[in-house]
Motif scaffolding. Sequence first.
Motif, PDB file in Angstrom:
ATOM      1  N   LYS A  55       8.455   0.166 -11.850  1.00 49.08           N
ATOM      2  CA  LYS A  55       8.444   0.834 -13.155  1.00 49.08           C
ATOM      3  C   LYS A  55       9.728   0.503 -13.927  1.00 49.08           C
ATOM      4  O   LYS A  55       9.695   0.224 -15.124  1.00 49.08           O
ATOM      5  CB  LYS A  55       8.311   2.350 -12.966  1.00 49.08           C
ATOM      6  N   ARG A  56      10.870   0.519 -13.221  1.00 51.33           N
ATOM      7  CA  ARG A  56      12.141   0.158 -13.850  1.00 51.33           C
ATOM      8  C   ARG A  56      12.117  -1.281 -14.356  1.00 51.33           C
ATOM      9  O   ARG A  56      12.576  -1.571 -15.459  1.00 51.33           O
ATOM     10  CB  ARG A  56      13.287   0.344 -12.857  1.00 51.33           C
ATOM     11  N   ASP A  57      11.572  -2.186 -13.544  1.00 56.57           N
ATOM     12  CA  ASP A  57      11.474  -3.587 -13.950  1.00 56.57           C
ATOM     13  C   ASP A  57      10.588  -3.734 -15.182  1.00 56.57           C
ATOM     14  O   ASP A  57      10.901  -4.490 -16.096  1.00 56.57           O
ATOM     15  CB  ASP A  57      10.916  -4.442 -12.811  1.00 56.57           C
ATOM     16  N   GLU A  58       9.491  -2.987 -15.210  1.00 59.92           N
ATOM     17  CA  GLU A  58       8.587  -3.029 -16.355  1.00 59.92           C
ATOM     18  C   GLU A  58       9.295  -2.520 -17.620  1.00 59.92           C
ATOM     19  O   GLU A  58       9.152  -3.085 -18.700  1.00 59.92           O
ATOM     20  CB  GLU A  58       7.355  -2.175 -16.055  1.00 59.92           C
ATOM     21  N   GLN A  59      10.089  -1.442 -17.469  1.00 57.08           N
ATOM     22  CA  GLN A  59      10.828  -0.909 -18.616  1.00 57.08           C
ATOM     23  C   GLN A  59      11.862  -1.912 -19.111  1.00 57.08           C
ATOM     24  O   GLN A  59      12.034  -2.095 -20.317  1.00 57.08           O
ATOM     25  CB  GLN A  59      11.502   0.405 -18.235  1.00 57.08           C
ATOM     26  N   ARG A  60      12.536  -2.571 -18.186  1.00 53.96           N
ATOM     27  CA  ARG A  60      13.523  -3.585 -18.586  1.00 53.96           C
ATOM     28  C   ARG A  60      12.869  -4.739 -19.324  1.00 53.96           C
ATOM     29  O   ARG A  60      13.429  -5.279 -20.272  1.00 53.96           O
ATOM     30  CB  ARG A  60      14.272  -4.089 -17.355  1.00 53.96           C
ATOM     31  N   LYS A  61      11.673  -5.118 -18.890  1.00 53.04           N
ATOM     32  CA  LYS A  61      10.949  -6.193 -19.580  1.00 53.04           C
ATOM     33  C   LYS A  61      10.585  -5.778 -20.992  1.00 53.04           C
ATOM     34  O   LYS A  61      10.684  -6.580 -21.926  1.00 53.04           O
ATOM     35  CB  LYS A  61       9.683  -6.570 -18.805  1.00 53.04           C
ATOM     36  N   LYS A  62      10.163  -4.515 -21.156  1.00 52.99           N
ATOM     37  CA  LYS A  62       9.827  -4.019 -22.494  1.00 52.99           C
ATOM     38  C   LYS A  62      11.061  -4.040 -23.404  1.00 52.99           C
ATOM     39  O   LYS A  62      10.980  -4.435 -24.569  1.00 52.99           O
ATOM     40  CB  LYS A  62       9.267  -2.603 -22.421  1.00 52.99           C
ATOM     41  N   VAL A  63      12.198  -3.612 -22.861  1.00 54.78           N
ATOM     42  CA  VAL A  63      13.438  -3.611 -23.646  1.00 54.78           C
ATOM     43  C   VAL A  63      13.838  -5.044 -24.002  1.00 54.78           C
ATOM     44  O   VAL A  63      14.200  -5.335 -25.144  1.00 54.78           O
ATOM     45  CB  VAL A  63      14.571  -2.880 -22.885  1.00 54.78           C
ATOM     46  N   ALA A  64      13.758  -5.952 -23.041  1.00 53.56           N
ATOM     47  CA  ALA A  64      14.112  -7.350 -23.290  1.00 53.56           C
ATOM     48  C   ALA A  64      13.198  -7.955 -24.357  1.00 53.56           C
ATOM     49  O   ALA A  64      13.661  -8.706 -25.235  1.00 53.56           O
ATOM     50  CB  ALA A  64      14.040  -8.154 -22.001  1.00 53.56           C
ATOM     51  N   GLU A  65      11.917  -7.620 -24.305  1.00 52.65           N
ATOM     52  CA  GLU A  65      10.968  -8.121 -25.307  1.00 52.65           C
ATOM     53  C   GLU A  65      11.301  -7.562 -26.691  1.00 52.65           C
ATOM     54  O   GLU A  65      11.270  -8.286 -27.683  1.00 52.65           O
ATOM     55  CB  GLU A  65       9.548  -7.743 -24.904  1.00 52.65           C
ATOM     56  N   PHE A  66      11.648  -6.280 -26.763  1.00 51.00           N
ATOM     57  CA  PHE A  66      12.041  -5.671 -28.037  1.00 51.00           C
ATOM     58  C   PHE A  66      13.289  -6.368 -28.598  1.00 51.00           C
ATOM     59  O   PHE A  66      13.339  -6.701 -29.784  1.00 51.00           O
ATOM     60  CB  PHE A  66      12.310  -4.176 -27.840  1.00 51.00           C
ATOM     61  N   LEU A  67      14.284  -6.567 -27.747  1.00 45.64           N
ATOM     62  CA  LEU A  67      15.514  -7.226 -28.193  1.00 45.64           C
ATOM     63  C   LEU A  67      15.224  -8.639 -28.692  1.00 45.64           C
ATOM     64  O   LEU A  67      15.794  -9.091 -29.692  1.00 45.64           O
ATOM     65  CB  LEU A  67      16.540  -7.267 -27.057  1.00 45.64           C
ATOM     66  N   ARG A  68      14.337  -9.344 -28.004  1.00 44.63           N
ATOM     67  CA  ARG A  68      14.007 -10.708 -28.410  1.00 44.63           C
ATOM     68  C   ARG A  68      13.261 -10.711 -29.746  1.00 44.63           C
ATOM     69  O   ARG A  68      13.577 -11.497 -30.639  1.00 44.63           O
ATOM     70  CB  ARG A  68      13.150 -11.374 -27.336  1.00 44.63           C
ATOM     71  N   LEU A  69      12.284  -9.798 -29.890  1.00 40.95           N
ATOM     72  CA  LEU A  69      11.507  -9.750 -31.135  1.00 40.95           C
ATOM     73  C   LEU A  69      12.365  -9.369 -32.338  1.00 40.95           C
ATOM     74  O   LEU A  69      12.141  -9.861 -33.445  1.00 40.95           O
ATOM     75  CB  LEU A  69      10.355  -8.759 -30.997  1.00 40.95           C
ATOM     76  N   LYS A  70      13.327  -8.490 -32.134  1.00 44.24           N
ATOM     77  CA  LYS A  70      14.190  -8.037 -33.234  1.00 44.24           C
ATOM     78  C   LYS A  70      15.427  -8.916 -33.405  1.00 44.24           C
ATOM     79  O   LYS A  70      16.311  -8.605 -34.196  1.00 44.24           O
ATOM     80  CB  LYS A  70      14.612  -6.576 -33.003  1.00 44.24           C
ATOM     81  N   LYS A  71      15.492  -9.990 -32.617  1.00 46.62           N
ATOM     82  CA  LYS A  71      16.568 -10.991 -32.711  1.00 46.62           C
ATOM     83  C   LYS A  71      17.948 -10.430 -32.389  1.00 46.62           C
ATOM     84  O   LYS A  71      18.940 -10.758 -33.031  1.00 46.62           O
ATOM     85  CB  LYS A  71      16.557 -11.657 -34.077  1.00 46.62           C
ATOM     86  N   PHE A  72      17.984  -9.573 -31.366  1.00 46.44           N
ATOM     87  CA  PHE A  72      19.249  -9.105 -30.822  1.00 46.44           C
ATOM     88  C   PHE A  72      19.577  -9.983 -29.633  1.00 46.44           C
ATOM     89  O   PHE A  72      18.720 -10.709 -29.129  1.00 46.44           O
ATOM     90  CB  PHE A  72      19.148  -7.639 -30.371  1.00 46.44           C
ATOM     91  N   GLY A  73      20.789  -9.878 -29.138  1.00 45.35           N
ATOM     92  CA  GLY A  73      21.141 -10.583 -27.911  1.00 45.35           C
ATOM     93  C   GLY A  73      20.550  -9.850 -26.717  1.00 45.35           C
ATOM     94  O   GLY A  73      19.671  -9.006 -26.858  1.00 45.35           O
ATOM     95  N   SER A  74      21.035 -10.162 -25.550  1.00 52.16           N
ATOM     96  CA  SER A  74      20.503  -9.518 -24.348  1.00 52.16           C
ATOM     97  C   SER A  74      21.189  -8.183 -24.054  1.00 52.16           C
ATOM     98  O   SER A  74      20.757  -7.441 -23.183  1.00 52.16           O
ATOM     99  CB  SER A  74      20.658 -10.444 -23.146  1.00 52.16           C
TER     100      SER A  74
END
Length: 158
Positions: A55-74
Amino acid sequence: MESICGSQKFVFEQVGGRCRLVCEDDFRSVVETEEHRSLRKARREAAEKERRSSKRDEQRKKVAEFLRLKKFGSDVNAPKTSCCGFFSTYPLQEAARDKHWKMVLLLMQCGADAKKKDSFGKTVLDLVDSPPVRDHILQLHLRRVTEQEPRTKPEKLI
């Protein structure tokens, strides 16, 4: 009635028209039962730990995807500046502006700082107009601040 199977001896007792297995060594059966309980408990705990980890890994993936879509860094605390460098914002403020409350909470759980201000001087709490979400953000922030710095008082965000 006795029955021998290999090296084990089984004793049966006739009750009515049925046979019931009688254990010769009650202590052994109790110990085996305790062992089985502890094994089941260990398996349940391992499965729960694996579920939480996935579940934690899934949440991290969602956050990483959000950051990528909004053009933030990691980094969840890294600002994004406009092309001229006049305006800056953070992922937490961006999610709050979009009213993406689940992402706001996920970013907070991943370590986003609620006291960071954008170029207009607003924190995420200034952008949140929902009292339950605001309270939850405050609780997450205060919990993280007290875990990191237990000897100092947390900053007041409001």
